[in-house]
Design a protein around this motif. Structure first.
Motif, PDB file in Angstrom:
ATOM      1  N   MET A   1      30.416   8.909  42.150  1.00 28.28           N
ATOM      2  CA  MET A   1      30.337   7.947  43.269  1.00 28.28           C
ATOM      3  C   MET A   1      31.460   6.922  43.135  1.00 28.28           C
ATOM      4  N   LYS A   2      32.243   6.780  44.214  1.00 31.16           N
ATOM      5  CA  LYS A   2      33.352   5.815  44.213  1.00 31.16           C
ATOM      6  C   LYS A   2      33.060   4.757  45.276  1.00 31.16           C
ATOM      7  N   ILE A   3      32.943   3.516  44.823  1.00 28.76           N
ATOM      8  CA  ILE A   3      32.555   2.425  45.727  1.00 28.76           C
ATOM      9  C   ILE A   3      33.713   1.432  45.843  1.00 28.76           C
ATOM     10  N   LEU A   4      34.052   1.079  47.094  1.00 30.34           N
ATOM     11  CA  LEU A   4      35.026  -0.002  47.318  1.00 30.34           C
ATOM     12  C   LEU A   4      34.271  -1.220  47.846  1.00 30.34           C
ATOM     13  N   ILE A   5      34.454  -2.349  47.190  1.00 31.83           N
ATOM     14  CA  ILE A   5      33.929  -3.615  47.719  1.00 31.83           C
ATOM     15  C   ILE A   5      35.160  -4.409  48.170  1.00 31.83           C
ATOM     16  N   LYS A   6      35.223  -4.701  49.468  1.00 34.78           N
ATOM     17  CA  LYS A   6      36.456  -5.315  49.993  1.00 34.78           C
ATOM     18  C   LYS A   6      36.174  -6.683  50.615  1.00 34.78           C
ATOM     19  N   ASN A   7      37.243  -7.414  50.842  1.00 40.76           N
ATOM     20  CA  ASN A   7      37.179  -8.755  51.468  1.00 40.76           C
ATOM     21  C   ASN A   7      36.292  -9.719  50.687  1.00 40.76           C
ATOM     22  N   ILE A   8      36.282  -9.598  49.367  1.00 40.51           N
ATOM     23  CA  ILE A   8      35.424 -10.462  48.547  1.00 40.51           C
ATOM     24  C   ILE A   8      35.993 -11.886  48.586  1.00 40.51           C
ATOM     25  N   LYS A   9      35.162 -12.825  48.986  1.00 39.76           N
ATOM     26  CA  LYS A   9      35.637 -14.215  49.072  1.00 39.76           C
ATOM     27  C   LYS A   9      36.064 -14.740  47.695  1.00 39.76           C
ATOM     28  N   GLU A  10      35.210 -14.501  46.693  1.00 35.69           N
ATOM     29  CA  GLU A  10      35.532 -14.933  45.328  1.00 35.69           C
ATOM     30  C   GLU A  10      35.043 -13.856  44.355  1.00 35.69           C
ATOM     31  N   LEU A  11      35.980 -13.238  43.639  1.00 37.69           N
ATOM     32  CA  LEU A  11      35.614 -12.285  42.581  1.00 37.69           C
ATOM     33  C   LEU A  11      35.663 -13.064  41.266  1.00 37.69           C
ATOM     34  N   LEU A  12      34.497 -13.248  40.657  1.00 36.46           N
ATOM     35  CA  LEU A  12      34.365 -14.176  39.529  1.00 36.46           C
ATOM     36  C   LEU A  12      34.398 -13.458  38.173  1.00 36.46           C
ATOM     37  N   GLN A  13      34.749 -14.221  37.180  1.00 37.61           N
ATOM     38  CA  GLN A  13      34.741 -13.751  35.769  1.00 37.61           C
ATOM     39  C   GLN A  13      35.653 -12.535  35.595  1.00 37.61           C
ATOM     40  N   VAL A  14      36.876 -12.669  36.149  1.00 42.02           N
ATOM     41  CA  VAL A  14      37.857 -11.585  36.050  1.00 42.02           C
ATOM     42  C   VAL A  14      38.635 -11.755  34.748  1.00 42.02           C
ATOM     43  N   ARG A  15      38.591 -10.752  33.917  1.00 42.09           N
ATOM     44  CA  ARG A  15      39.318 -10.794  32.638  1.00 42.09           C
ATOM     45  C   ARG A  15      40.186  -9.539  32.563  1.00 42.09           C
ATOM     46  N   GLU A  16      41.483  -9.708  32.788  1.00 40.99           N
ATOM     47  CA  GLU A  16      42.416  -8.566  32.714  1.00 40.99           C
ATOM     48  C   GLU A  16      42.340  -7.945  31.322  1.00 40.99           C
ATOM     49  N   GLU A  17      42.404  -8.796  30.304  1.00 40.90           N
ATOM     50  CA  GLU A  17      42.254  -8.339  28.923  1.00 40.90           C
ATOM     51  C   GLU A  17      40.843  -8.701  28.489  1.00 40.90           C
ATOM     52  N   ASN A  18      40.154  -7.760  27.874  1.00 35.43           N
ATOM     53  CA  ASN A  18      38.780  -8.074  27.488  1.00 35.43           C
ATOM     54  C   ASN A  18      38.746  -9.146  26.397  1.00 35.43           C
ATOM     55  N   ILE A  19      37.725  -9.985  26.481  1.00 44.85           N
ATOM     56  CA  ILE A  19      37.469 -10.959  25.422  1.00 44.85           C
ATOM     57  C   ILE A  19      36.022 -10.747  24.992  1.00 44.85           C
ATOM     58  N   ASP A  20      35.669 -11.217  23.805  1.00 43.98           N
ATOM     59  CA  ASP A  20      34.268 -10.997  23.404  1.00 43.98           C
ATOM     60  C   ASP A  20      33.378 -12.204  23.670  1.00 43.98           C
ATOM     61  N   LYS A  21      33.973 -13.399  23.778  1.00 43.83           N
ATOM     62  CA  LYS A  21      33.177 -14.602  24.049  1.00 43.83           C
ATOM     63  C   LYS A  21      34.129 -15.734  24.406  1.00 43.83           C
ATOM     64  N   VAL A  22      33.591 -16.828  24.936  1.00 49.81           N
ATOM     65  CA  VAL A  22      34.375 -18.046  25.136  1.00 49.81           C
ATOM     66  C   VAL A  22      33.657 -19.201  24.435  1.00 49.81           C
ATOM     67  N   SER A  23      34.463 -20.106  23.852  1.00 49.57           N
ATOM     68  CA  SER A  23      33.902 -21.206  23.054  1.00 49.57           C
ATOM     69  C   SER A  23      34.452 -22.540  23.532  1.00 49.57           C
ATOM     70  N   GLY A  24      33.690 -23.603  23.283  1.00 50.36           N
ATOM     71  CA  GLY A  24      34.167 -24.964  23.526  1.00 50.36           C
ATOM     72  C   GLY A  24      34.780 -25.138  24.908  1.00 50.36           C
ATOM     73  N   ALA A  25      36.001 -25.711  24.947  1.00 54.16           N
ATOM     74  CA  ALA A  25      36.650 -26.012  26.222  1.00 54.16           C
ATOM     75  C   ALA A  25      36.943 -24.762  27.053  1.00 54.16           C
ATOM     76  N   GLU A  26      37.085 -23.605  26.390  1.00 53.30           N
ATOM     77  CA  GLU A  26      37.332 -22.358  27.156  1.00 53.30           C
ATOM     78  C   GLU A  26      36.161 -22.051  28.093  1.00 53.30           C
ATOM     79  N   MET A  27      34.995 -22.561  27.763  1.00 60.48           N
ATOM     80  CA  MET A  27      33.827 -22.254  28.594  1.00 60.48           C
ATOM     81  C   MET A  27      33.937 -22.834  29.999  1.00 60.48           C
ATOM     82  N   ALA A  28      34.772 -23.862  30.153  1.00 57.38           N
ATOM     83  CA  ALA A  28      34.915 -24.498  31.473  1.00 57.38           C
ATOM     84  C   ALA A  28      35.796 -23.686  32.412  1.00 57.38           C
ATOM     85  N   VAL A  29      36.399 -22.617  31.889  1.00 55.46           N
ATOM     86  CA  VAL A  29      37.324 -21.827  32.714  1.00 55.46           C
ATOM     87  C   VAL A  29      36.642 -20.522  33.127  1.00 55.46           C
ATOM     88  N   LEU A  30      36.535 -20.322  34.439  1.00 52.54           N
ATOM     89  CA  LEU A  30      35.953 -19.082  34.963  1.00 52.54           C
ATOM     90  C   LEU A  30      37.015 -18.430  35.852  1.00 52.54           C
TER      91      LEU A  30
END
Ligand code: NIG
Ligand code: ZN
Length: 411
Positions: free
Chosen positions: A1-30
């Motif tokens: 199954m191939k699904i396209l979701i288009k015209n998304i107003k805001e695509l959140l928590q996009v991480r081009e490179e995977n990370i395992d967690k965010v700490s301290g001040a990094e937590m304020a960045v989404l």
């Protein structure tokens, strides 16, 4: 199954490179992409980007997300959703003035649930639990950790863990199982703690390991429950069977339990309603994720985890529900995120990071869940039309979810 979701107003928590967690001040960045597309293929995230780069192609399904936000499904790293019956009478007893401790001392609390569980068939427990699991999936949860701990007998604990395994086999949601035989001392062991711990170590753990029924080991490290030394025995034995500790600690009192958990390489320490400066110091630079459970604080009127103090100290923080019949009869991560913002003064960005990527870390799945990253599980929430993602915690009593996709399956 191939699904396209288009015209998304805001695509959140996009991480081009995977990370395992965010700490301290990094937590304020989404990180987010406005006016975005997202492609899900073969149960994984295949691609994403701005609409100007949206590819043409053949899709089995196209979803127009105009005006809507899309984000990874919630990762609920701490639940007890396998249980029998409920504890509504204790809820009313608390309204009438009894404390959680007083109810437990009368044989209520965890022992009340253990009695019910041991009297209920595996099939019936499965049926009650699957209804809860289905409900939380519609509320946007795509991964969930589930604990045993209402058996407190060899057979009862195995029964719970088999139910968890069956849920994992039958639903697309990612499930990790935690063995919590050290949840409370059964009445017959009240005066002989070491005999119950021997039962856990010599009988429960080997059987659980033989059937490969658990990923993690837990204990309720608390005054009146399991001491630091008793919990250390459980952690050491669990590790011998390959079970990493994830420990209930600092719910009511701070007795240097966090230090012991960090020393034993716990993946997470959970509850943390009471946190000392020393606890914060030992968590710094450790592999252990602190996990807050604000719905529990809300439901039984205990302090909220001091998130601001912990994040200011540079620590990471995860959020989970603690869904259980006694202290948190709710598995709604949307309420958790909203309550973290409203009562713990976490920003929406911090709360969403805590409920996605940091939750994934706390259940050992940040390589597959918790962010919009190519190759990760195709598990996303599509919201109803909204002005911005701030509306998610703001409109705390509304259901703003329009569609949930869990591992490529529309829920
Ligand atoms: N505190 C320990 N365990 C559960 C509550 C268990 C119960 O009351 O049934 C919790 O995380 O809150
Ligand atoms: Zn719990």
């Amino acid at each position: 199954m191939k699904i396209l979701i288009k015209n998304i107003k805001e695509l959140l928590q996009v991480r081009e490179e995977n990370i395992d967690k965010v700490s301290g001040a990094e937590m304020a960045v989404l990180p987010k992409i406005d006016n975005a597309f997202l492609i899900l293929e073969n149960n994984v995230i295949a691609d994403f980007g701005t609409m100007s780069n949206c590819p043409d192609g053949n899709f089995d399904k196209i979803i127009d997300a105009t005006g809507r936000a899309v984000l990874p499904t919630w990762v609920d790293s701490h639940t007890h959703i396998v249980y029998a019956g409920n504890r509504v009478q204790e809820f009313v007893d608390r309204i009438n003035g009894l404390s959680y401790e007083e109810i437990a001392n009368r044989g209520g609390g965890i022992l009340n649930s253990a009695k019910k569980l041991n009297e209920t068939s595996e099939e019936e427990i499965y049926n009650q639990s699957k209804a809860r699991l289905k409900e939380v999936m519609t509320q946007g949860t795509g991964a969930v950790e589930i604990k045993s701990g209402y058996g407190l007998t060899v057979e009862g604990e195995l029964k719970m863990l088999r139910v968890i395994r069956k849920l994992a086999e039958n639903y697309p949601v990612k499930i990790k199982a935690t063995f919590l035989g050290a949840h409370a001392f059964p009445t017959e062991y009240k005066e002989d703690h070491s005999a119950y711990i021997d039962l856990i170590i010599n009988e429960m753990l080997p059987k659980i390991a033989a059937e490969n029924l658990a990923d993690y080991v837990d204990a309720f490290l608390e005054t009146g429950y399991f001491s630091v030394e008793e919990t250390e025995r459980i952690m050491e034995s669990g590790k011998q069977y390959g079970l990493t500790p994830k420990i209930h600690v600092n719910q009511f009192t701070a007795i240097n339990g966090i230090e012991a958990c960090v020393k034993h390489g716990a993946l997470s320490v959970d509850h943390l309603e009471i946190v000392t400066d020393e606890d914060i110091e030992v968590l710094k630079g450790s592999v252990t994720m602190p996990v807050a459970l604000p719905s529990c604080s809300y439901f039984i009127s205990i302090p909220y985890t001091p998130a601001r103090k912990m994040i200011s100290a540079g620590l990471p923080l995860a959020l989970a529900t603690d869904f259980n019949p006694g202290t948190t009869p709710s598995g709604n991560m949307n309420f958790v995120v909203a309550t973290a913002c409203i009562k713990m003064k976490m920003t929406p960005e911090e709360a969403i990071n805590a409920a996605t990527i940091n939750g994934a870390y706390a259940m050992g799945i940040s390589d597959t869940h918790g962010s919009i990253t190519r190759g990760k599980s195709a598990s996303v929430i599509i919201t109803k039309p909204l002005t911005s993602y701030y509306q998610l915690p703001y409109a705390f009593g509304s259901n703003l979810i329009e569609q949930v996709i869990v591992n490529g399956k529309l829920i």
